[in-house]
Design a protein around this motif. Structure first.
Motif, PDB file in Angstrom:
ATOM      1  N   SER A  16      75.231  33.505 -57.376  1.00 29.01           N
ATOM      2  CA  SER A  16      73.815  32.586 -58.118  1.00 29.01           C
ATOM      3  C   SER A  16      74.659  31.711 -58.823  1.00 29.01           C
ATOM      4  O   SER A  16      74.115  30.366 -58.622  1.00 29.01           O
ATOM      5  CB  SER A  16      73.159  33.303 -59.374  1.00 29.01           C
ATOM      6  N   ALA A  17      76.235  32.356 -59.081  1.00 22.99           N
ATOM      7  CA  ALA A  17      76.718  31.106 -60.103  1.00 22.99           C
ATOM      8  C   ALA A  17      77.783  30.170 -58.921  1.00 22.99           C
ATOM      9  O   ALA A  17      77.185  29.021 -59.525  1.00 22.99           O
ATOM     10  CB  ALA A  17      78.139  31.433 -60.485  1.00 22.99           C
ATOM     11  N   MET A  37      67.721  34.364 -74.396  1.00 29.17           N
ATOM     12  CA  MET A  37      69.061  33.741 -73.528  1.00 29.17           C
ATOM     13  C   MET A  37      68.829  32.248 -73.338  1.00 29.17           C
ATOM     14  O   MET A  37      68.012  31.565 -74.324  1.00 29.17           O
ATOM     15  CB  MET A  37      68.369  34.487 -72.464  1.00 29.17           C
ATOM     16  N   LYS A  38      70.523  32.068 -73.444  1.00 31.00           N
ATOM     17  CA  LYS A  38      70.773  30.940 -73.207  1.00 31.00           C
ATOM     18  C   LYS A  38      69.811  30.106 -72.424  1.00 31.00           C
ATOM     19  O   LYS A  38      69.845  30.620 -71.385  1.00 31.00           O
ATOM     20  CB  LYS A  38      72.559  30.326 -72.813  1.00 31.00           C
ATOM     21  N   GLY A  98      62.694  26.206 -67.396  1.00 31.42           N
ATOM     22  CA  GLY A  98      63.787  26.142 -68.205  1.00 31.42           C
ATOM     23  C   GLY A  98      64.255  26.885 -68.982  1.00 31.42           C
ATOM     24  O   GLY A  98      65.359  26.632 -69.864  1.00 31.42           O
ATOM     25  N   ILE A  99      63.643  27.948 -68.819  1.00 27.85           N
ATOM     26  CA  ILE A  99      64.412  28.917 -70.330  1.00 27.85           C
ATOM     27  C   ILE A  99      65.044  29.635 -70.125  1.00 27.85           C
ATOM     28  O   ILE A  99      66.095  29.170 -70.971  1.00 27.85           O
ATOM     29  CB  ILE A  99      62.792  30.059 -70.758  1.00 27.85           C
ATOM     30  N   ILE A 100      65.359  29.918 -68.900  1.00 28.69           N
ATOM     31  CA  ILE A 100      66.837  30.883 -68.019  1.00 28.69           C
ATOM     32  C   ILE A 100      67.032  29.642 -67.112  1.00 28.69           C
ATOM     33  O   ILE A 100      66.313  29.098 -66.032  1.00 28.69           O
ATOM     34  CB  ILE A 100      66.942  31.824 -68.348  1.00 28.69           C
ATOM     35  N   LYS A 101      68.688  29.721 -66.804  1.00 27.28           N
ATOM     36  CA  LYS A 101      68.962  29.076 -65.673  1.00 27.28           C
ATOM     37  C   LYS A 101      68.440  29.387 -64.647  1.00 27.28           C
ATOM     38  O   LYS A 101      68.068  28.860 -63.573  1.00 27.28           O
ATOM     39  CB  LYS A 101      70.643  28.685 -65.492  1.00 27.28           C
ATOM     40  N   ALA A 102      68.290  30.478 -63.707  1.00 30.72           N
ATOM     41  CA  ALA A 102      68.870  31.452 -63.127  1.00 30.72           C
ATOM     42  C   ALA A 102      68.148  32.817 -62.702  1.00 30.72           C
ATOM     43  O   ALA A 102      68.728  33.367 -64.051  1.00 30.72           O
ATOM     44  CB  ALA A 102      70.142  31.037 -62.399  1.00 30.72           C
TER      45      ALA A 102
END
Length: 326
Positions: A119-120, A231-232, A258-262
């Motif tokens: 994912s990253a 979460m960020k 877009g509340i969390i990235k993935a």
């Protein structure tokens, strides 16, 4: 020579049955009887069956089946989780139950790290772009995230969670963890982990959140809309436990807004998801088909363990993997 006891199993081969190349493992201790043959000859086989060996996809284990097996003494189940078993019902028949905790720890921990890295580093999307017939050039300004020195929050620091922490330490990650019971100071120091008594604290501080809990009534929808909000917006959620631990509709919404990235999931509920489920078309998601411990080495060890457990229980020998009813 004494006749080997009979063990009932769901079916042989295919995508969900017991692998044919593992049958020799069972035959060292049992005569195998599959459900199809048993159903055709219940009167002949029912009194002979002493063990039920449950591979990953099991027969319907209900009162009707248990009533039909008067001499069933043991049930040996693959995997650590037993949320698929009605333990109170089974115990009422005086039947012993075992599982295989610990056997798949390393391969499952490897999967957790794999999902985080994939994912990253945009591995799945990158492969699609690289292999697409429409690709003319690569966007070298398209970037992913660093794992090294990032903060990993582990929710559930049991044996698998601790294996993940050991791997994360090699990436110089800052490790936070939330668990029902705190680890010893020595165990924390060995991996450089910081205990968070409040899960919200972990969620707010982590770049990657990995869920590794057992499914219980308390952990059902453990991560829901409220938790995702903590979460960020740059954070990634990884789940290698059970699909029911996460509110999947809330997760799809969080990804799309877009509340969390993935997110990266090796488990869902159900498996597979309906083809129109919103998670399958959500932004920045990886979904794999519950393959955390799907390696030949691990699966062989699981097969050996369920057979050893069942055989030992029938002989009245001590078995450390006995599961007790709640």
């Amino acid at each position: 020579m004494e006749e080997l006891p009979y063990a009932l199993m769901s079916h042989s081969g295919g995508s969900r049955g017991f692998p044919k190349n593992y049958e020799t493992i069972v035959k060292k201790h049992f005569q195998i009887l599959y459900m199809e043959e048993y159903s055709k000859n219940k009167n002949v086989y029912a009194p002979k069956i002493q063990a039920l060996l449950l591979w990953w996809h099991l027969p319907i284990l209900d009162k009707q089946l248990l009533d039909s097996l008067p001499n069933l003494k043991v049930i040996a189940s693959s995997g650590a989780g037993v949320d698929h078993l009605d333990l109170k019902l089974i115990k009422s028949y005086g039947i012993l139950v075992s599982n295989t905790p610990g056997v798949g720890n390393d391969s499952t921990a490897d999967m957790g790290m794999t999902l985080m890295l994939a994912s990253a580093k945009n591995v799945v999307k990158g492969n699609t772009i690289s292999c697409s017939s429409d690709t003319k050039e690569f966007d070298f300004n398209w970037v992913g995230d660093d794992i090294t020195e990032a903060t990993l929050g582990i929710i559930g620091m049991g044996s698998i969670g601790y294996c993940i922490a050991q791997r994360a330490k090699a990436f110089r990650m800052r490790i936070l963890y939330h668990n029902r019971n705190r680890r010893t100071l020595e165990e924390e120091a060995a991996v450089g982990a910081e205990y968070c008594s409040n899960m919200t604290d972990l969620l707010q501080r982590s770049d990657f959140v990995m869920v590794v809990v057992t499914l219980t009534p308390e952990t059902h929808n453990l991560i829901g809309k409220e938790e995702l909000q903590f979460m960020k917006p740059t954070a990634t959620l990884i789940n290698i436990s059970r699909g029911q631990v996460i509110d999947q509709d809330a997760l799809a919404e969080a990804l799309n807004k877009g509340i969390i990235k993935a997110a990266a999931l090796d488990v869902t509920h159900p498996e597979p998801l309906p083809r129109n489920h919103p998670l399958l078309t959500a932004k920045n998601i990886i979904v794999t088909p519950h393959i955390g411990n799907a390696t030949d080495k691990t699966r062989r060890r699981v097969a050996e363990k369920i057979v050893q457990n069942a055989s030992a229980m029938l002989k009245g020998l001590p078995v450390k993997d006995i599961v007790t009813a709640p």
